[in-house]
Design a protein around this motif. Sequence first.
Motif, PDB file in Angstrom:
ATOM      1  N   PRO A 102     -15.580   0.789   0.680  1.00 21.41           N
ATOM      2  CA  PRO A 102     -16.336   1.175  -0.527  1.00 21.41           C
ATOM      3  C   PRO A 102     -17.272   0.070  -1.021  1.00 21.41           C
ATOM      4  CG  PRO A 102     -14.030   1.809  -0.760  1.00 21.41           C
ATOM      5  CD  PRO A 102     -14.124   0.961   0.487  1.00 21.41           C
TER       6      PRO A 102
ATOM      7  N   MET B 282      -5.282  -1.225   7.430  1.00 23.94           N
ATOM      8  CA  MET B 282      -6.326  -0.205   7.577  1.00 23.94           C
ATOM      9  C   MET B 282      -6.638   0.450   6.227  1.00 23.94           C
ATOM     10  SD  MET B 282      -5.659   1.659  11.173  1.00 23.94           S
ATOM     11  CE  MET B 282      -6.530   1.073  12.620  1.00 23.94           C
ATOM     12  N   HIS B 283      -5.631   0.615   5.391  1.00 17.93           N
ATOM     13  CA  HIS B 283      -5.895   1.159   4.052  1.00 17.93           C
ATOM     14  C   HIS B 283      -6.633   0.142   3.179  1.00 17.93           C
ATOM     15  CE1 HIS B 283      -4.261   5.191   4.057  1.00 17.93           C
ATOM     16  NE2 HIS B 283      -3.322   4.761   4.879  1.00 17.93           N
TER      17      HIS B 283
ATOM     18  N   ASP C 174       0.849  -1.198   0.000  1.00 19.36           N
ATOM     19  CA  ASP C 174       0.000   0.000   0.000  1.00 19.36           C
ATOM     20  C   ASP C 174       0.883   1.246   0.000  1.00 19.36           C
ATOM     21  OD1 ASP C 174      -2.714   1.393   0.548  1.00 19.36           O
ATOM     22  OD2 ASP C 174      -1.298   2.243   1.986  1.00 19.36           O
TER      23      ASP C 174
ATOM     24  N   HIS D 159       0.418   4.324   0.817  1.00 17.56           N
ATOM     25  CA  HIS D 159       0.392   5.183   2.011  1.00 17.56           C
ATOM     26  C   HIS D 159       1.226   4.573   3.126  1.00 17.56           C
ATOM     27  CE1 HIS D 159      -3.327   5.412  -0.351  1.00 17.56           C
ATOM     28  NE2 HIS D 159      -3.194   6.722  -0.202  1.00 17.56           N
TER      29      HIS D 159
ATOM     30  N   HIS E 135     -10.111   5.263  11.032  1.00 15.32           N
ATOM     31  CA  HIS E 135      -8.752   4.721  11.186  1.00 15.32           C
ATOM     32  C   HIS E 135      -7.837   5.754  11.831  1.00 15.32           C
ATOM     33  CE1 HIS E 135     -10.851   3.092   7.676  1.00 15.32           C
ATOM     34  NE2 HIS E 135     -10.427   1.930   8.115  1.00 15.32           N
TER      35      HIS E 135
ATOM     36  N   HIS F 272      -6.310   8.435   4.200  1.00 16.39           N
ATOM     37  CA  HIS F 272      -7.478   7.547   4.095  1.00 16.39           C
ATOM     38  C   HIS F 272      -8.535   8.136   3.158  1.00 16.39           C
ATOM     39  CE1 HIS F 272      -6.587   4.122   6.623  1.00 16.39           C
ATOM     40  NE2 HIS F 272      -5.923   4.938   7.426  1.00 16.39           N
TER      41      HIS F 272
ATOM     42  N   ASP G 200      -7.693   9.677   0.504  1.00 12.55           N
ATOM     43  CA  ASP G 200      -7.133   9.259  -0.781  1.00 12.55           C
ATOM     44  C   ASP G 200      -7.468   7.785  -1.061  1.00 12.55           C
ATOM     45  OD1 ASP G 200      -5.508   9.638  -3.143  1.00 12.55           O
ATOM     46  OD2 ASP G 200      -3.945   8.476  -2.150  1.00 12.55           O
ATOM     47  N   SER G 201      -7.234   6.931  -0.064  1.00 10.73           N
ATOM     48  CA  SER G 201      -7.522   5.482  -0.225  1.00 10.73           C
ATOM     49  C   SER G 201      -8.992   5.191  -0.467  1.00 10.73           C
ATOM     50  CB  SER G 201      -7.157   4.726   1.062  1.00 10.73           C
ATOM     51  OG  SER G 201      -5.855   4.290   1.055  1.00 10.73           O
ATOM     52  N   GLY G 202      -9.844   5.853   0.326  1.00 15.61           N
ATOM     53  CA  GLY G 202     -11.246   5.455   0.370  1.00 15.61           C
ATOM     54  C   GLY G 202     -12.144   6.188  -0.602  1.00 15.61           C
ATOM     55  N   ILE G 203     -11.754   7.393  -0.994  1.00 15.98           N
ATOM     56  CA  ILE G 203     -12.611   8.196  -1.883  1.00 15.98           C
ATOM     57  C   ILE G 203     -11.925   8.412  -3.236  1.00 15.98           C
ATOM     58  CG2 ILE G 203     -13.783  10.430  -2.182  1.00 15.98           C
ATOM     59  CD1 ILE G 203     -15.012   8.804   0.077  1.00 15.98           C
TER      60      ILE G 203
ATOM     61  N   SER H   9     -10.099   0.829   4.232  1.00 12.07           N
ATOM     62  CA  SER H   9     -10.578   2.089   3.615  1.00 12.07           C
ATOM     63  C   SER H   9     -10.827   1.963   2.125  1.00 12.07           C
ATOM     64  CB  SER H   9      -9.512   3.191   3.758  1.00 12.07           C
ATOM     65  OG  SER H   9      -9.665   3.906   4.924  1.00 12.07           O
ATOM     66  N   GLY H  10      -9.880   1.325   1.447  1.00 10.61           N
ATOM     67  CA  GLY H  10      -9.876   1.392  -0.014  1.00 10.61           C
ATOM     68  C   GLY H  10     -10.617   0.268  -0.703  1.00 10.61           C
TER      69      GLY H  10
ATOM     70  N   TYR I 132      -8.976   7.273  -4.715  1.00 13.58           N
ATOM     71  CA  TYR I 132      -8.414   6.186  -5.526  1.00 13.58           C
ATOM     72  C   TYR I 132      -9.491   5.260  -6.114  1.00 13.58           C
ATOM     73  CZ  TYR I 132      -4.539   3.578  -7.395  1.00 13.58           C
ATOM     74  OH  TYR I 132      -3.644   3.002  -8.272  1.00 13.58           O
ATOM     75  N   PRO I 133     -10.512   4.870  -5.331  1.00 11.28           N
ATOM     76  CA  PRO I 133     -11.560   4.043  -5.954  1.00 11.28           C
ATOM     77  C   PRO I 133     -12.259   4.765  -7.109  1.00 11.28           C
ATOM     78  CG  PRO I 133     -11.723   3.932  -3.561  1.00 11.28           C
ATOM     79  CD  PRO I 133     -10.716   5.000  -3.873  1.00 11.28           C
TER      80      PRO I 133
END
Lengths: 237, 237
Positions: free
Chosen positions: B122, B113-114, A80, A82, B82, A114, A116-119, B117-118, A121-122
């Motif tokens: 989602p 954790m990422h 990952d 991050h 997180h 997060h 970035d990871s969760g919103i 999130s990722g 990047y997807p």
Amino acid sequence: MGAGGSKTIIAGGLKHCTLWKADRSPSCRAVMMALDALNLSITEVDVNMDKGEHKSPELTTLNPLQTLPIFKDRELILNDSHAISMYLANRYSTSDQLLPRDPGRMSVIAQLMHFDSGILYPRYQMAANPILYENCNFVMPQHVCDIECAYNDLETMLAGKTWLAGDTTTLADISVAATVSTLNVLVPIDHTRYPRLSSWLDQMSEEIYFITANKTGLGEFTRRIGELSEVENENCT
Amino acid sequence: MGAGGSKTIIAGGLKHCTLWKADRSPSCRAVMMALDALNLSITEVDVNMDKGEHKSPELTTLNPLQTLPIFKDRELILNDSHAISMYLANRYSTSDQLLPRDPGRMSVIAQLMHFDSGILYPRYQMAANPILYENCNFVMPQHVCDIECAYNDLETMLAGKTWLAGDTTTLADISVAATVSTLNVLVPIDHTRYPRLSSWLDQMSEEIYFITANKTGLGEFTRRIGELSEVENENCT
């Protein structure tokens, strides 16, 4: 695969660390920018995703999820971006400018990562993958709207600030810049609707690590998308 | 809104810290479990999302993104579960069991954790939101497949391990358990296809903080989904 980049196994570098990466990938570019911003040199290996090299037995052993980047420091293997960037700063940086050690300030950086990871990047993947891998030649309207919503969130977050976590650039700006500069190819950021975000990206684009570690791969992504698509930008107010 | 939970403003608690939360939300439950696992007591305020209380002017000022949880410790305001959990461990825990201080071990927790999130969160939102908010009464086949893929990734990650980051439970197990126990309501985990994941969730379900901080909200989510849907579980091998 082949050793690549300008900092391959140079004197004084962290010779026990290796990064397998593809310049086209925003998450790989986030790590490459973090390395340059932290002034760290490690072995970098280019992986050709179009040839499926990221699914080779060697790399699948390192990362069964078959994604890039892959980072290895002796026995530690991470995939990952991050986590890799935070590890590099925590383990090898003597400065706390890019990643403050204070728990409160660090938590703000972690939160942005997060986001970035969760919103971000997807939404990048949902917009780009149909073009890159599924013969679609445009960004679907729903995905345009999702990306615009994310731009709106970032515009809100940047109220009263030059950088995402305050007065100086941090690893959060770097991670988000890798993704947002790529989203900007798919759904151009309207500077009248998102003046703070637009200004932030302009300023990030002038950072030396953005030029050395993000620009080439971003150009490669832009050309590839241009070949495959007619990127549309519909408003969804 | 109203003060809620069993640990509201108790003697010896962190009276300067407040968590606004809805038990139904997996990310809120992740923070609630972290608090119990860290043996920390803070003010907890229940927010009724069905009544739109998370969009009230008071909470919008704290979190313009209008999401839950929201955490406040004096001037610090966070909205990512997180980041909140890591902050609580870094700032207030004397033990490093749930969040090791060593950069390498901490990076493994951060990476997991990422993944939450990722990947996991989602997919939870894509599957649950149409049922909760858009009059859909089933999990769409593509979303079932996406969740099964995530289960498969977790099954791979758990090879040779009892817990996600090794020999003991960490904040990574807690965050992932909040999401996976909720996904399990939408797409039940097949213990023959995912024996390690199934066993891990069974063991997590017996942890005292899972019982005190996750079980009630998970039950509430399960009932709500039951009222609104006919959850399907199609195989997508």
